[in-house]
Design a protein around this motif. Structure first.
Motif, short mmCIF file in Angstrom:
data_model
loop_
_atom_site.label_atom_id
_atom_site.label_comp_id
_atom_site.label_asym_id
_atom_site.label_seq_id
_atom_site.Cartn_x
_atom_site.Cartn_y
_atom_site.Cartn_z
N ASN A 12 33.64 -16.88 10.00
CA ASN A 12 33.52 -16.20 8.75
C ASN A 12 31.88 -16.36 8.21
N SER A 13 31.37 -17.45 8.82
CA SER A 13 29.75 -17.34 8.47
C SER A 13 29.10 -15.85 9.22
N ARG A 14 29.40 -15.97 10.60
CA ARG A 14 28.71 -14.92 11.27
C ARG A 14 28.79 -13.60 10.70
N TYR A 15 30.18 -13.39 10.16
CA TYR A 15 30.71 -12.08 9.91
C TYR A 15 29.95 -11.81 8.39
N GLN A 16 29.72 -12.68 7.61
CA GLN A 16 28.84 -12.48 6.33
C GLN A 16 27.65 -12.30 6.50
N LEU A 17 27.05 -12.91 7.59
CA LEU A 17 25.67 -12.52 7.94
C LEU A 17 25.42 -11.15 8.46
N VAL A 18 26.48 -10.73 9.33
CA VAL A 18 26.19 -9.32 9.94
C VAL A 18 26.35 -8.25 8.79
N ASN A 19 27.45 -8.72 7.95
CA ASN A 19 27.96 -7.60 6.87
C ASN A 19 26.81 -7.38 6.12
N SER A 20 26.20 -8.55 5.59
CA SER A 20 25.06 -8.28 4.65
C SER A 20 23.71 -7.72 5.36
N LEU A 21 23.57 -7.92 6.63
CA LEU A 21 22.45 -7.53 7.28
C LEU A 21 22.60 -5.95 7.35
N GLU A 22 23.78 -5.49 7.56
CA GLU A 22 24.16 -4.24 7.88
C GLU A 22 23.86 -3.29 6.42
N GLY A 23 24.61 -4.22 5.48
CA GLY A 23 24.70 -3.36 4.09
C GLY A 23 23.23 -3.39 3.45
N ARG A 24 22.17 -4.22 3.82
CA ARG A 24 20.97 -4.04 3.18
C ARG A 24 19.99 -3.71 4.04
N CYS A 25 20.06 -3.97 5.38
CA CYS A 25 18.88 -3.61 6.06
C CYS A 25 19.08 -2.08 7.14
N ILE A 26 20.28 -1.99 7.39
CA ILE A 26 20.65 -0.79 8.29
C ILE A 26 20.24 0.48 7.80
N GLY A 27 20.38 0.44 6.20
CA GLY A 27 20.18 1.91 5.59
C GLY A 27 18.74 2.15 5.24
N LEU A 28 17.78 1.00 5.62
CA LEU A 28 16.56 1.32 5.40
C LEU A 28 16.02 2.06 6.80
N LEU A 29 16.76 2.01 7.85
CA LEU A 29 16.04 2.60 9.21
C LEU A 29 16.39 4.05 9.10
N PRO A 30 15.60 4.70 10.10
CA PRO A 30 16.18 6.39 10.32
C PRO A 30 17.60 6.51 10.79
N ALA A 31 18.03 7.52 10.46
CA ALA A 31 19.52 7.83 10.70
C ALA A 31 19.77 7.63 12.20
N GLY A 32 18.84 8.18 13.09
CA GLY A 32 18.96 7.90 14.52
C GLY A 32 18.91 6.31 14.92
N GLY A 33 18.48 5.62 14.23
CA GLY A 33 18.46 4.04 14.69
C GLY A 33 19.68 3.24 14.12
N ARG A 34 20.21 3.84 13.16
CA ARG A 34 21.20 2.84 12.63
C ARG A 34 22.32 2.50 13.38
N VAL A 35 23.00 3.40 14.36
CA VAL A 35 24.04 3.08 15.15
C VAL A 35 23.60 2.09 16.23
N PRO A 36 22.43 2.29 17.13
CA PRO A 36 22.06 1.62 17.92
C PRO A 36 21.71 0.02 17.54
N VAL A 37 20.99 -0.06 16.63
CA VAL A 37 20.65 -1.28 15.83
C VAL A 37 21.94 -2.13 15.40
N SER A 38 23.09 -1.38 14.83
CA SER A 38 24.05 -1.78 14.38
C SER A 38 24.94 -2.38 15.79
N ALA A 39 24.96 -1.60 16.67
CA ALA A 39 25.60 -1.95 17.96
C ALA A 39 25.14 -3.18 18.56
N CYS A 40 23.68 -3.33 18.57
CA CYS A 40 22.92 -4.46 19.00
C CYS A 40 23.46 -5.78 18.26
#
Length: 107
Positions: free
Chosen positions: A56-84
């Motif tokens: 649960n802790s790891r899920y909350q961290l990943v979810n908040s990271l994706e929700g806040r930081c992934i949107g700041l990346l260029p569109a082509g980098g979002r999926v690879p960063v999220s997958a990593c």
């Protein structure tokens, strides 16, 4: 009507060679020995505690990271960063479970 004479000894087929022992056959023989399984109830209880605390802790961290930081990346980098990030989360979770189980004598 006499029977035909037997063939000369040189024309008889030679017997097949004895079967060769496969590489790793010794390992397979040793693997046939009985294996002691982990105790069911302590493993299940520890896994439930581990999932409640770690997963649960790891899920909350990943979810908040994706929700806040992934949107700041260029569109082509979002999926690879999220997958990593998700791959690392999965790897860390598996490594953490192995550590947890060994620490409690389950492995």
């Amino acid at each position: 009507s006499a029977s035909p004479p037997p063939p000369p000894p040189s024309s008889l087929p030679s017997p097949p060679p004895p079967p060769r022992r496969r590489k790793g056959a010794r390992r397979e023989e040793q693997a046939a020995a009985p294996v002691q399984l982990a105790p069911l109830l302590p493993t299940a209880l520890n896994y439930a505690l581990f999932m409640a605390a770690s997963s649960n802790s790891r899920y909350q961290l990943v979810n908040s990271l994706e929700g806040r930081c992934i949107g700041l990346l260029p569109a082509g980098g979002r999926v690879p960063v999220s997958a990593c990030v998700r791959f690392l989360n999965n790897y860390l979770g598996s490594a953490s479970w192995i550590w947890w189980a060994r620490k409690r004598g389950l492995q």
